[in-house]
Each structure stands twice: as structure tokens, then as C-alpha cells.
Design a protein around this motif. Structure first.
Motif, PDB file in Angstrom:
ATOM      1  N   VAL A 154       0.871  -0.888  -0.152  1.00 21.50           N
ATOM      2  CA  VAL A 154      -0.516   0.382  -0.051  1.00 21.50           C
ATOM      3  C   VAL A 154       0.967   1.603   0.024  1.00 21.50           C
ATOM      4  N   TRP A 155       1.690   1.440   0.688  1.00 21.65           N
ATOM      5  CA  TRP A 155       2.460   2.401   0.861  1.00 21.65           C
ATOM      6  C   TRP A 155       2.748   2.409  -0.548  1.00 21.65           C
ATOM      7  N   ASN A 156       3.902   1.611  -1.497  1.00 20.03           N
ATOM      8  CA  ASN A 156       4.415   1.811  -2.531  1.00 20.03           C
ATOM      9  C   ASN A 156       3.635   2.319  -3.200  1.00 20.03           C
ATOM     10  N   ASN A 157       2.145   2.045  -2.695  1.00 17.40           N
ATOM     11  CA  ASN A 157       1.652   2.591  -4.275  1.00 17.40           C
ATOM     12  C   ASN A 157       0.981   3.599  -4.092  1.00 17.40           C
ATOM     13  N   ILE A 158       1.193   4.402  -2.601  1.00 20.27           N
ATOM     14  CA  ILE A 158       0.997   5.938  -2.132  1.00 20.27           C
ATOM     15  C   ILE A 158       2.617   6.615  -2.866  1.00 20.27           C
ATOM     16  N   ALA A 159       2.904   5.525  -2.988  1.00 24.52           N
ATOM     17  CA  ALA A 159       4.400   6.045  -3.538  1.00 24.52           C
ATOM     18  C   ALA A 159       4.173   6.722  -5.442  1.00 24.52           C
ATOM     19  N   ALA A 160       3.594   6.041  -5.695  1.00 22.00           N
ATOM     20  CA  ALA A 160       3.673   5.833  -7.023  1.00 22.00           C
ATOM     21  C   ALA A 160       2.486   6.741  -7.140  1.00 22.00           C
ATOM     22  N   CYS A 161       1.762   7.202  -6.300  1.00 24.51           N
ATOM     23  CA  CYS A 161       0.820   8.482  -6.401  1.00 24.51           C
ATOM     24  C   CYS A 161       1.003  10.017  -6.641  1.00 24.51           C
ATOM     25  N   TYR A 162       1.944   9.370  -5.662  1.00 21.26           N
ATOM     26  CA  TYR A 162       2.459  11.222  -4.816  1.00 21.26           C
ATOM     27  C   TYR A 162       3.453  11.432  -6.869  1.00 21.26           C
ATOM     28  N   ALA A 163       4.389  10.088  -7.000  1.00 26.94           N
ATOM     29  CA  ALA A 163       5.253  10.627  -7.842  1.00 26.94           C
ATOM     30  C   ALA A 163       4.760  10.997  -9.257  1.00 26.94           C
ATOM     31  N   LYS A 164       4.028  10.513  -9.478  1.00 26.99           N
ATOM     32  CA  LYS A 164       2.762  10.785 -10.308  1.00 26.99           C
ATOM     33  C   LYS A 164       2.019  12.064 -10.514  1.00 26.99           C
ATOM     34  N   LEU A 165       1.822  12.687  -8.844  1.00 29.91           N
ATOM     35  CA  LEU A 165       1.788  14.353  -8.781  1.00 29.91           C
ATOM     36  C   LEU A 165       2.046  15.241  -8.591  1.00 29.91           C
ATOM     37  N   PHE A 166       3.981  14.717  -9.402  1.00 24.50           N
ATOM     38  CA  PHE A 166       4.908  15.653  -8.608  1.00 24.50           C
ATOM     39  C   PHE A 166       5.363  16.117  -7.358  1.00 24.50           C
TER      40      PHE A 166
END
Length: 269
Positions: A154-166
Motif C-alpha cells: 500500500v505504501w509503495n502504491n501511495i509513493a507511485a501516486c505521489y510521484a505522478k502528482l509531482f
């Protein structure tokens, strides 16, 4: 959306599906959305906008009345979805049975796994803010009762989201939490990619010490290959699908980071 329409319906005010960014002009299109997006329609899809669309635009007052009674009784969402598919008669009985199996499978998941599937779905729609909200609610609600492996994902996917959001600093923090939940070398690798994407970021000492010179050489080569590949494909294509690490949720965290790096690189040219 491309459909073979069997019933011509004089719709003047289409039903807008915000999460998909489309307007529905027929009962066939409505069924198509229901059938192919169960994780969307199982939560909050059935409302008064839909009943008005059924009654006024699709000329299906009987179905609209059934849906309204369901809204008043707060019944099981899947039952009204099955009813809509049946009454619109766009999918065959065999296809409707397959849809029931799909929904039943989702309903058997634990609450946390079900919500993760929903978040993964919204990630796939590029609704990163909505996805990260659900991911964070999972952690807030279940917290320490979840396994380290699940929390790490879940934390990994949160990181992916934040990377997409810059939001690179938040992405770094999320990867650190993923590693704390369950130490995985892959999370360190993704943190390293973040430092390439944003040179203002730095790894904590404990993570820096885990990275050998051989690792850097291999990872830098991956970045260089990604940069070269980005010059060969249209901007609309997703970069580096080979980096996908969570197939069930279609979360390509490292690929997402490199995709953002590609965008930054293009801006500097």
C-alpha cells in the motif's frame, strides 16, 4: 467507447460519468460501463441522477421506480446492478452470470483488500489523488493489524501516486514507510530513482549504505535506457511497463517514476 447499438434511444441529456470522463447516451453504454467497471459502480454509482436518466432519457420508468425503491431500502448494490443488466438486455445471460461471479469474488475480499483493489482501479484511470486518499484510509483504518507485506504494498502504491502528482518528497517518505513495513531491496531502488528524478532529494544514510557501486551502475543504465526509449515512443504511451511490480493492481511504481523523469527531461530540451 465503441459499441454496436441495438436500441436507438432519443437521449437529449446524457448521463455524465465524472471518473471516466464520458457521457452516456444509451442503455447499452450504461450496461457497458457497469459490466466493465465493477469497482466503480459498486460504490456510489446508483443515485437519483441515474434514476432520472432511466426515466426521462431512456424511457424506462419501471426500472427507474425499482431503483428508487432500492435507494429507499438501502439494499445490496450488486442486486440493482444485476437488475439493470437484465432489464436493458444488452449482455447475454451467460455474460451476466460471469459478471455475478466477478462481483461475488470482489465481495469475498477482506475490506482492506477490496479497498486496495478500488484504489488500484482509480490509479489505472490516472485519478491519483482519489487513489492515494483510499490507500491512506486503508492504513488509517486498519493500521498495525495489517501484515507488513500488505502495508508495504500500500505504501509503495501511495509513493507511485505521489510521484505522478509531482510530490516527490512525499513519494520518498512513502517508499521509506514501505521499506519499514517490509524491507525490500526494490523499495531502495525506487528511492534511488527518485533522487535521479529530483536531485534535490537525498537518501537517508541507512539506505545509501545499502546501495553498492554495482547497483548504481545497473540502475543508472536502466535510467539511460529509459531516456533513450522515451525518444522513440509517443508521449501518450506509458514508459517502461517492464518495471511493473504489482500486476494485480497494475501499479508500475518504478516505471511511473521514470515516466515522470522522462517528462522532466523533455522540458529541459
Amino acid at each position: 467507447m465503441s459499441l454496436i447499438l441495438c436500441r436507438q434511444e432519443p437521449v437529449t441529456v446524457p448521463l455524465y460519468i465524472e471518473d471516466l470522463g464520458i457521457h452516456l447516451y444509451s442503455s447499452q453504454e450504461l450496461c457497458y460501463v457497469i459490466y466493465n467497471n465493477p469497482l466503480l459502480v459498486l460504490e456510489g454509482f446508483i443515485d437519483k441522477r441515474l434514476t432520472e436518466f432511466l426515466r426521462s432519457e431512456l424511457r424506462m420508468p419501471f426500472l427507474a421506480e425499482r431503483v428508487e425503491k432500492w435507494l429507499d431500502s438501502h439494499g445490496a448494490t450488486e442486486e440493482i446492478l444485476y437488475l439493470i443488466l437484465k432489464e436493458c438486455n444488452y449482455y447475454t445471460p451467460k455474460e451476466q452470470a460471469a459478471y455475478r461471479q466477478t462481483v461475488n469474488g470482489l465481495k469475498k475480499l477482506s475490506e482492506e483488500e477490496y479497498e486496495k483493489r478500488r484504489a488500484d482501479y482509480f490509479y489505472g484511470l490516472d485519478l491519483f489523488g482519489k487513489a492515494v486518499t483510499i490507500y491512506e484510509q486503508i492504513l488509517d483504518g486498519a493500521g498495525r493489524h495489517l501484515s507488513g507485506d500488505f502495508r508495504g504494498k500500500v505504501w509503495n502504491n501511495i509513493a507511485a501516486c505521489y510521484a505522478k502528482l509531482f510530490c516527490y518528497q512525499k513519494a520518498m517518505h512513502a517508499y521509506e514507510n514501505a521499506w519499514n513495513a517490509k524491507p525490500e531491496a526494490e523499495y531502495v531502488k525506487r528511492m534511488y530513482f527518485l533522487t535521479i528524478l529530483n536531485p534535490e532529494l537525498s537518501l537517508k544514510d541507512k539506505f545509501r549504505e545499502m546501495i553498492g557501486e554495482d547497483d548504481k551502475e545497473v540502475w543508472n543504465k536502466e535510467v539511460e535506457e529509459a531516456r533513450e526509449e522515451s525518444e522513440k515512443v509517443p508521449e501518450t504511451l506509458k514508459l517502461a511497463a517492464v518495471f511493473e511490480k504489482d500486476p494485480a493492481g497494475r501499479i508500475a511504481a518504478a516505471g511511473d517514476i521514470l515516466n515522470q523523469w522522462k517528462m522532466e527531461y523533455r522540458r529541459m530540451l
